[in-house]
Each structure stands twice: as C-alpha cells, then as structure tokens.
Motif scaffolding. Structure first.
Motif, PDB file in Angstrom:
ATOM      1  N   ILE A 139       0.851  -1.191   0.000  1.00  0.00           N
ATOM      2  CA  ILE A 139       0.000   0.000   0.000  1.00  0.00           C
ATOM      3  C   ILE A 139       0.888   1.244   0.000  1.00  0.00           C
ATOM      4  O   ILE A 139       2.082   1.174   0.280  1.00  0.00           O
ATOM      5  N   ALA A 140       0.278   2.383  -0.321  1.00  0.00           N
ATOM      6  CA  ALA A 140       0.957   3.686  -0.313  1.00  0.00           C
ATOM      7  C   ALA A 140       2.213   3.685  -1.183  1.00  0.00           C
ATOM      8  O   ALA A 140       3.219   4.300  -0.843  1.00  0.00           O
ATOM      9  N   MET A 141       2.143   2.999  -2.320  1.00  0.00           N
ATOM     10  CA  MET A 141       3.301   2.908  -3.219  1.00  0.00           C
ATOM     11  C   MET A 141       3.545   4.257  -3.888  1.00  0.00           C
ATOM     12  O   MET A 141       2.612   4.954  -4.278  1.00  0.00           O
ATOM     13  N   ARG A 142       4.808   4.618  -3.974  1.00  0.00           N
ATOM     14  CA  ARG A 142       5.224   5.860  -4.628  1.00  0.00           C
ATOM     15  C   ARG A 142       6.412   5.586  -5.530  1.00  0.00           C
ATOM     16  O   ARG A 142       7.176   4.651  -5.298  1.00  0.00           O
ATOM     17  N   LEU A 143       6.572   6.422  -6.530  1.00  0.00           N
ATOM     18  CA  LEU A 143       7.729   6.398  -7.425  1.00  0.00           C
ATOM     19  C   LEU A 143       8.389   7.766  -7.368  1.00  0.00           C
ATOM     20  O   LEU A 143       7.705   8.792  -7.371  1.00  0.00           O
ATOM     21  N   GLU A 144       9.702   7.759  -7.302  1.00  0.00           N
ATOM     22  CA  GLU A 144      10.454   9.015  -7.339  1.00  0.00           C
ATOM     23  C   GLU A 144      11.664   8.836  -8.230  1.00  0.00           C
ATOM     24  O   GLU A 144      12.121   7.721  -8.461  1.00  0.00           O
ATOM     25  N   THR A 145      12.180   9.939  -8.679  1.00  0.00           N
ATOM     26  CA  THR A 145      13.388   9.915  -9.491  1.00  0.00           C
ATOM     27  C   THR A 145      14.282  11.069  -9.077  1.00  0.00           C
ATOM     28  O   THR A 145      13.793  12.097  -8.587  1.00  0.00           O
ATOM     29  N   CYS A 146      15.570  10.861  -9.235  1.00  0.00           N
ATOM     30  CA  CYS A 146      16.524  11.937  -8.973  1.00  0.00           C
ATOM     31  C   CYS A 146      17.759  11.697  -9.826  1.00  0.00           C
ATOM     32  O   CYS A 146      18.035  10.584 -10.260  1.00  0.00           O
ATOM     33  N   SER A 147      18.477  12.760 -10.063  1.00  0.00           N
ATOM     34  CA  SER A 147      19.718  12.671 -10.819  1.00  0.00           C
ATOM     35  C   SER A 147      20.836  12.328  -9.847  1.00  0.00           C
ATOM     36  O   SER A 147      20.995  12.996  -8.824  1.00  0.00           O
ATOM     37  N   VAL A 148      21.591  11.275 -10.149  1.00  0.00           N
ATOM     38  CA  VAL A 148      22.697  10.888  -9.267  1.00  0.00           C
ATOM     39  C   VAL A 148      24.040  11.361  -9.811  1.00  0.00           C
ATOM     40  O   VAL A 148      25.009  11.435  -9.075  1.00  0.00           O
ATOM     41  N   MET A 149      24.084  11.642 -11.083  1.00  0.00           N
ATOM     42  CA  MET A 149      25.252  12.226 -11.738  1.00  0.00           C
ATOM     43  C   MET A 149      24.808  12.666 -13.126  1.00  0.00           C
ATOM     44  O   MET A 149      23.707  12.322 -13.563  1.00  0.00           O
ATOM     45  N   GLN A 150      25.617  13.423 -13.801  1.00  0.00           N
ATOM     46  CA  GLN A 150      25.229  13.885 -15.130  1.00  0.00           C
ATOM     47  C   GLN A 150      25.015  12.679 -16.040  1.00  0.00           C
ATOM     48  O   GLN A 150      25.882  11.822 -16.173  1.00  0.00           O
ATOM     49  N   GLY A 151      23.825  12.588 -16.609  1.00  0.00           N
ATOM     50  CA  GLY A 151      23.526  11.511 -17.539  1.00  0.00           C
ATOM     51  C   GLY A 151      23.003  10.245 -16.898  1.00  0.00           C
ATOM     52  O   GLY A 151      22.789   9.249 -17.582  1.00  0.00           O
ATOM     53  N   ALA A 152      22.784  10.239 -15.567  1.00  0.00           N
ATOM     54  CA  ALA A 152      22.268   9.045 -14.891  1.00  0.00           C
ATOM     55  C   ALA A 152      21.226   9.447 -13.857  1.00  0.00           C
ATOM     56  O   ALA A 152      21.428  10.389 -13.090  1.00  0.00           O
ATOM     57  N   SER A 153      20.123   8.710 -13.838  1.00  0.00           N
ATOM     58  CA  SER A 153      19.040   8.974 -12.897  1.00  0.00           C
ATOM     59  C   SER A 153      18.672   7.713 -12.140  1.00  0.00           C
ATOM     60  O   SER A 153      18.732   6.616 -12.681  1.00  0.00           O
ATOM     61  N   GLU A 154      18.276   7.912 -10.875  1.00  0.00           N
ATOM     62  CA  GLU A 154      17.764   6.801 -10.079  1.00  0.00           C
ATOM     63  C   GLU A 154      16.251   6.851 -10.102  1.00  0.00           C
ATOM     64  O   GLU A 154      15.650   7.913  -9.978  1.00  0.00           O
ATOM     65  N   ILE A 155      15.644   5.702 -10.259  1.00  0.00           N
ATOM     66  CA  ILE A 155      14.202   5.543 -10.105  1.00  0.00           C
ATOM     67  C   ILE A 155      14.028   4.669  -8.863  1.00  0.00           C
ATOM     68  O   ILE A 155      14.649   3.604  -8.770  1.00  0.00           O
ATOM     69  N   ILE A 156      13.209   5.120  -7.916  1.00  0.00           N
ATOM     70  CA  ILE A 156      12.954   4.330  -6.721  1.00  0.00           C
ATOM     71  C   ILE A 156      11.447   4.156  -6.541  1.00  0.00           C
ATOM     72  O   ILE A 156      10.677   5.087  -6.755  1.00  0.00           O
ATOM     73  N   ALA A 157      11.072   2.930  -6.232  1.00  0.00           N
ATOM     74  CA  ALA A 157       9.686   2.602  -5.893  1.00  0.00           C
ATOM     75  C   ALA A 157       9.680   2.209  -4.426  1.00  0.00           C
ATOM     76  O   ALA A 157      10.568   1.467  -3.978  1.00  0.00           O
ATOM     77  N   TYR A 158       8.716   2.721  -3.661  1.00  0.00           N
ATOM     78  CA  TYR A 158       8.643   2.344  -2.253  1.00  0.00           C
ATOM     79  C   TYR A 158       7.200   2.332  -1.784  1.00  0.00           C
ATOM     80  O   TYR A 158       6.323   2.955  -2.393  1.00  0.00           O
ATOM     81  N   GLY A 159       6.965   1.598  -0.735  1.00  0.00           N
ATOM     82  CA  GLY A 159       5.631   1.490  -0.171  1.00  0.00           C
ATOM     83  C   GLY A 159       5.677   0.700   1.121  1.00  0.00           C
ATOM     84  O   GLY A 159       6.746   0.368   1.630  1.00  0.00           O
ATOM     85  N   THR A 160       4.493   0.361   1.637  1.00  0.00           N
ATOM     86  CA  THR A 160       4.376  -0.404   2.872  1.00  0.00           C
ATOM     87  C   THR A 160       3.885  -1.799   2.537  1.00  0.00           C
ATOM     88  O   THR A 160       2.800  -1.964   1.949  1.00  0.00           O
ATOM     89  N   ALA A 161       4.672  -2.794   2.933  1.00  0.00           N
ATOM     90  CA  ALA A 161       4.293  -4.188   2.717  1.00  0.00           C
ATOM     91  C   ALA A 161       3.268  -4.576   3.781  1.00  0.00           C
ATOM     92  O   ALA A 161       3.436  -4.258   4.971  1.00  0.00           O
ATOM     93  N   VAL A 162       2.199  -5.251   3.357  1.00  0.00           N
ATOM     94  CA  VAL A 162       1.149  -5.669   4.280  1.00  0.00           C
ATOM     95  C   VAL A 162       0.667  -7.077   3.933  1.00  0.00           C
ATOM     96  O   VAL A 162       0.901  -7.576   2.831  1.00  0.00           O
ATOM     97  N   TRP A 163      -0.010  -7.680   4.914  1.00  0.00           N
ATOM     98  CA  TRP A 163      -0.744  -8.920   4.679  1.00  0.00           C
ATOM     99  C   TRP A 163      -2.211  -8.594   4.792  1.00  0.00           C
ATOM    100  O   TRP A 163      -2.656  -8.020   5.798  1.00  0.00           O
TER     101      TRP A 163
END
Length: 104
Positions: free
Chosen positions: A78-102
């Motif tokens: 739940i509450a999944m989000r996607l973000e991106t940021c530049s880590v150096m010129q010409g390279a970007s990080e994509i991160i997905a995060y959320g809360t794991a539930v049962w």
C-alpha cells in the motif's frame, strides 16, 4: 501481489503491517539514444527512446520492491510511490517504495 497508491485496499482487511519495502535502479543515457533525442528536440514531439528507457527502469524498480515484499511475507503493498533523482550527469535513479502488508 496487489500494489496500490492508497493507504488501504477497498474491501480488504489489513491484518499485518510488515514494513517499508523499496526497489531502485540507476539508468544512464545511451549515446545512440542521445543522438536520436537531440534530433527529436529540433522537430519536437515525444522522445520515445527515453520514454521506453524510463518505463523499463520504473518496472525494474517496482519488481525489486515486490521481491522485497515477498521476502517479508506480504501479499500487498500500500501507499506505493515512485520518485526519481539525478545521481550524476547523464544518470538517474528511479525508486519505488511502499508499505508491505498482509491482507485478507
């Protein structure tokens, strides 16, 4: 594995919060794609090479997040989000995060 951006799953009862899960990838530009993108900026329109590259990177990040959730014994995120940021010129990080539930 159900993945939602909301804080709950309609019609489902969250039985257990298992914690934060995340997945990421760092994607760099490809010189061939850069040349095509440069030409596209002259005439305008979508730069399909970058769209495809970022779609693939997002899917990798989501898959890695799902793998982490499975290791915790989750059947949903739940509450999944996607973000991106530049880590150096010409390279970007994509991160997905959320809360794991049962859920039941």
């Amino acid at each position: 594995m159900m993945i939602v951006t909301t804080d709950y799953l309609p019609g489902k009862d969250i039985k257990k919060l298992l914690g934060l899960v995340k997945g990421s990838t760092v994607q760099s530009k490809h010189i061939g794609k850069d040349l095509m993108a440069g030409l596209k900026t002259i005439v305008g329109g979508e730069i399909k090479e970058y769209t495809d590259m970022l779609n693939e990177a997002r899917q990798k990040a989501i898959d890695r997040m799902k793998d982490e959730a499975i290791e915790l014994g989750a059947n949903a995120i739940i509450a999944m989000r996607l973000e991106t940021c530049s880590v150096m010129q010409g390279a970007s990080e994509i991160i997905a995060y959320g809360t794991a539930v049962w859920v039941e």
